[in-house]
Scaffold this motif. Structure first.
Motif, PDB file in Angstrom:
ATOM      1  N   THR A  39       0.841  -1.206   0.000  1.00 52.29           N
ATOM      2  CA  THR A  39       0.000   0.000   0.000  1.00 52.29           C
ATOM      3  C   THR A  39       0.868   1.244   0.000  1.00 52.29           C
ATOM      4  O   THR A  39       0.647   2.180  -0.786  1.00 52.29           O
ATOM      5  CB  THR A  39      -0.911   0.010   1.236  1.00 52.29           C
ATOM      6  OG1 THR A  39      -1.728  -1.152   1.239  1.00 52.29           O
ATOM      7  CG2 THR A  39      -1.803   1.257   1.244  1.00 52.29           C
ATOM      8  N   SER A  41       4.112   1.472  -0.843  1.00 61.60           N
ATOM      9  CA  SER A  41       4.961   1.521  -2.020  1.00 61.60           C
ATOM     10  C   SER A  41       4.208   2.072  -3.230  1.00 61.60           C
ATOM     11  O   SER A  41       4.743   2.883  -3.991  1.00 61.60           O
ATOM     12  CB  SER A  41       5.498   0.119  -2.331  1.00 61.60           C
ATOM     13  OG  SER A  41       6.329   0.137  -3.474  1.00 61.60           O
ATOM     14  N   ALA A  42       2.974   1.640  -3.405  1.00 58.65           N
ATOM     15  CA  ALA A  42       2.161   2.127  -4.524  1.00 58.65           C
ATOM     16  C   ALA A  42       1.908   3.622  -4.391  1.00 58.65           C
ATOM     17  O   ALA A  42       1.976   4.372  -5.374  1.00 58.65           O
ATOM     18  CB  ALA A  42       0.844   1.374  -4.577  1.00 58.65           C
ATOM     19  N   TYR A  43       1.650   4.075  -3.159  1.00 59.53           N
ATOM     20  CA  TYR A  43       1.427   5.507  -2.930  1.00 59.53           C
ATOM     21  C   TYR A  43       2.696   6.303  -3.200  1.00 59.53           C
ATOM     22  O   TYR A  43       2.680   7.330  -3.893  1.00 59.53           O
ATOM     23  CB  TYR A  43       0.958   5.742  -1.498  1.00 59.53           C
ATOM     24  CG  TYR A  43       0.968   7.209  -1.126  1.00 59.53           C
ATOM     25  CD1 TYR A  43      -0.014   8.069  -1.595  1.00 59.53           C
ATOM     26  CD2 TYR A  43       1.996   7.747  -0.347  1.00 59.53           C
ATOM     27  CE1 TYR A  43       0.013   9.424  -1.294  1.00 59.53           C
ATOM     28  CE2 TYR A  43       2.033   9.092  -0.048  1.00 59.53           C
ATOM     29  CZ  TYR A  43       1.040   9.924  -0.520  1.00 59.53           C
ATOM     30  OH  TYR A  43       1.082  11.274  -0.233  1.00 59.53           O
ATOM     31  N   GLN A  44       3.815   5.840  -2.648  1.00 58.49           N
ATOM     32  CA  GLN A  44       5.076   6.565  -2.794  1.00 58.49           C
ATOM     33  C   GLN A  44       5.469   6.712  -4.260  1.00 58.49           C
ATOM     34  O   GLN A  44       5.879   7.784  -4.703  1.00 58.49           O
ATOM     35  CB  GLN A  44       6.188   5.833  -2.041  1.00 58.49           C
ATOM     36  CG  GLN A  44       7.558   6.474  -2.221  1.00 58.49           C
ATOM     37  CD  GLN A  44       8.650   5.729  -1.473  1.00 58.49           C
ATOM     38  OE1 GLN A  44       9.186   6.202  -0.490  1.00 58.49           O
ATOM     39  NE2 GLN A  44       8.979   4.531  -1.938  1.00 58.49           N
ATOM     40  N   LYS A  45       5.342   5.627  -5.025  1.00 60.80           N
ATOM     41  CA  LYS A  45       5.750   5.645  -6.433  1.00 60.80           C
ATOM     42  C   LYS A  45       4.931   6.644  -7.231  1.00 60.80           C
ATOM     43  O   LYS A  45       5.449   7.324  -8.132  1.00 60.80           O
ATOM     44  CB  LYS A  45       5.600   4.243  -7.031  1.00 60.80           C
ATOM     45  CG  LYS A  45       6.103   4.140  -8.461  1.00 60.80           C
ATOM     46  CD  LYS A  45       6.072   2.703  -8.954  1.00 60.80           C
ATOM     47  CE  LYS A  45       6.604   2.622 -10.383  1.00 60.80           C
ATOM     48  NZ  LYS A  45       6.598   1.219 -10.885  1.00 60.80           N
ATOM     49  N   LYS A  46       3.666   6.780  -6.902  1.00 57.11           N
ATOM     50  CA  LYS A  46       2.768   7.637  -7.669  1.00 57.11           C
ATOM     51  C   LYS A  46       2.763   9.078  -7.193  1.00 57.11           C
ATOM     52  O   LYS A  46       2.606  10.001  -7.994  1.00 57.11           O
ATOM     53  CB  LYS A  46       1.342   7.070  -7.605  1.00 57.11           C
ATOM     54  CG  LYS A  46       0.332   7.860  -8.433  1.00 57.11           C
ATOM     55  CD  LYS A  46      -1.041   7.212  -8.361  1.00 57.11           C
ATOM     56  CE  LYS A  46      -2.059   8.023  -9.182  1.00 57.11           C
ATOM     57  NZ  LYS A  46      -3.414   7.410  -9.111  1.00 57.11           N
ATOM     58  N   ASN A  47       2.949   9.307  -5.892  1.00 59.81           N
ATOM     59  CA  ASN A  47       2.689  10.631  -5.324  1.00 59.81           C
ATOM     60  C   ASN A  47       3.885  11.343  -4.696  1.00 59.81           C
ATOM     61  O   ASN A  47       3.825  12.548  -4.473  1.00 59.81           O
ATOM     62  CB  ASN A  47       1.587  10.524  -4.259  1.00 59.81           C
ATOM     63  CG  ASN A  47       0.286  10.020  -4.818  1.00 59.81           C
ATOM     64  OD1 ASN A  47       0.112   8.831  -5.017  1.00 59.81           O
ATOM     65  ND2 ASN A  47      -0.641  10.922  -5.071  1.00 59.81           N
ATOM     66  N   SER A 243      15.680   8.423 -11.670  1.00 61.82           N
ATOM     67  CA  SER A 243      14.611   7.759 -12.412  1.00 61.82           C
ATOM     68  C   SER A 243      14.192   8.606 -13.591  1.00 61.82           C
ATOM     69  O   SER A 243      14.344   9.834 -13.585  1.00 61.82           O
ATOM     70  CB  SER A 243      13.397   7.507 -11.512  1.00 61.82           C
ATOM     71  OG  SER A 243      12.739   8.731 -11.196  1.00 61.82           O
ATOM     72  N   GLU A 245      11.133   9.181 -14.504  1.00 60.65           N
ATOM     73  CA  GLU A 245      10.002  10.025 -14.134  1.00 60.65           C
ATOM     74  C   GLU A 245      10.477  11.363 -13.566  1.00 60.65           C
ATOM     75  O   GLU A 245       9.959  12.432 -13.920  1.00 60.65           O
ATOM     76  CB  GLU A 245       9.106   9.311 -13.114  1.00 60.65           C
ATOM     77  CG  GLU A 245       8.371   8.108 -13.652  1.00 60.65           C
ATOM     78  CD  GLU A 245       9.213   6.833 -13.662  1.00 60.65           C
ATOM     79  OE1 GLU A 245       8.710   5.797 -14.136  1.00 60.65           O
ATOM     80  OE2 GLU A 245      10.375   6.872 -13.199  1.00 60.65           O
ATOM     81  N   SER A 246      11.481  11.302 -12.689  1.00 59.21           N
ATOM     82  CA  SER A 246      12.026  12.529 -12.104  1.00 59.21           C
ATOM     83  C   SER A 246      12.748  13.358 -13.153  1.00 59.21           C
ATOM     84  O   SER A 246      12.681  14.593 -13.154  1.00 59.21           O
ATOM     85  CB  SER A 246      12.986  12.182 -10.965  1.00 59.21           C
ATOM     86  OG  SER A 246      12.316  11.513  -9.924  1.00 59.21           O
TER      87      SER A 246
END
Length: 257
Positions: A39, A41-47, A243, A245-246
């Motif tokens: 939960t 990890s999914a939040y951190q990756k997206k937000n 990354s 994305e960054s």
């Protein structure tokens, strides 16, 4: 019943603290997001993108420096949560890690923050002087690239994460191909022979410079791959990220300055 009452009190304290601050509420519940590593990890990756510029708040909603914020994360007692906002500014606030939270959450946050702090301390410094020859025989140096925005990708053939982002960074080169003031180069650990064989199967749209292992390890002091640098037209490092994305976010900002 006692556990339920404790939960209600926690929620009341949590909501009350935010009714007394000028900042928005957390976009997720800081306790519930820690229920499982998946939960979080999914939040951190997206937000959460610690490489970006953001307003940093400590656990009491006091503004602190980005460096102080990252140090708190490295110490292992907090998680970062983004606050709701009506403007384009990003607000990240520290919240306590719960005692029963998965230890992988703490470990992941600490390592990510450690890498980001190292990158952050590099920003604002001139990129080291260099003069290299790429695979096509072109001289690439501080002088030949003066007055240009430079995007540098540091990688090696056996780095899975480095190769996985090839399609994305190639698309980035395509996106900025009409902007002649933006150049893309890459520093690779491997020999010209190894790279020519590899790139014949996995093309990279960057200018590729071989045999850069010593330079990356000793001069740039890298310990994470891939690492991307963005240099402004004065040759100063404006952003260091790990990354795609960054990188995409940082280059969009730099290209508009």
């Amino acid at each position: 019943m006692q556990k339920f009452i404790s939960f209600i009190i926690t929620v009341f304290i949590f909501t009350s603290s935010f009714s007394q601050t000028k900042y928005g509420k957390p976009e997720v519940h800081p306790i519930q997001i820690q229920n499982t590593f998946e939960t979080w990890s999914a939040y951190q990756k997206k937000n959460i993108m610690l490489s970006r510029d953001f307003v940093a708040l400590d656990a009491s909603s006091k503004e602190i420096s980005k460096e102080a914020f990252l140090n708190e994360l490295i110490n292992g007692n907090h998680i970062p949560i983004r606050l709701q906002s009506t403007d384009s500014v990003f607000y990240y606030k520290l919240f306590k890690i719960q005692p029963k939270s998965d230890t992988s959450i703490k470990a992941t946050i600490g390592q990510t923050a450690f890498d980001e702090l190292k990158n952050h301390k590099t920003e604002g410094k001139p990129f080291p002087k260099f003069s290299f020859t790429d695979l096509n025989g072109n001289i690439v140096s501080n002088e030949t690239m003066k007055g240009k925005i430079i995007v540098i990708k540091c990688w090696y053939i056996h780095c899975a994460a480095c190769i996985k982002e090839f399609p994305a960074v190639n698309a980035l080169v395509e996106k900025y191909k009409t902007q002649k003031d933006i150049l893309f180069i890459s520093l690779a650990e491997d020999s010209p022979e190894q790279l020519n064989t590899f790139l014949a199967r996995k093309p990279l749209s960057y200018s590729v410079i071989p045999d850069m292992k010593s330079y990356m390890n000793e001069t740039l002091e890298l310990n994470a791959f891939p690492t991307h640098f963005i240099l402004n037209k004065e040759g100063v490092i404006t952003k260091v990220v790990n990354s795609y994305e960054s990188l995409e976010v940082a280059l969009e900002i730099e290209s508009k300055l």
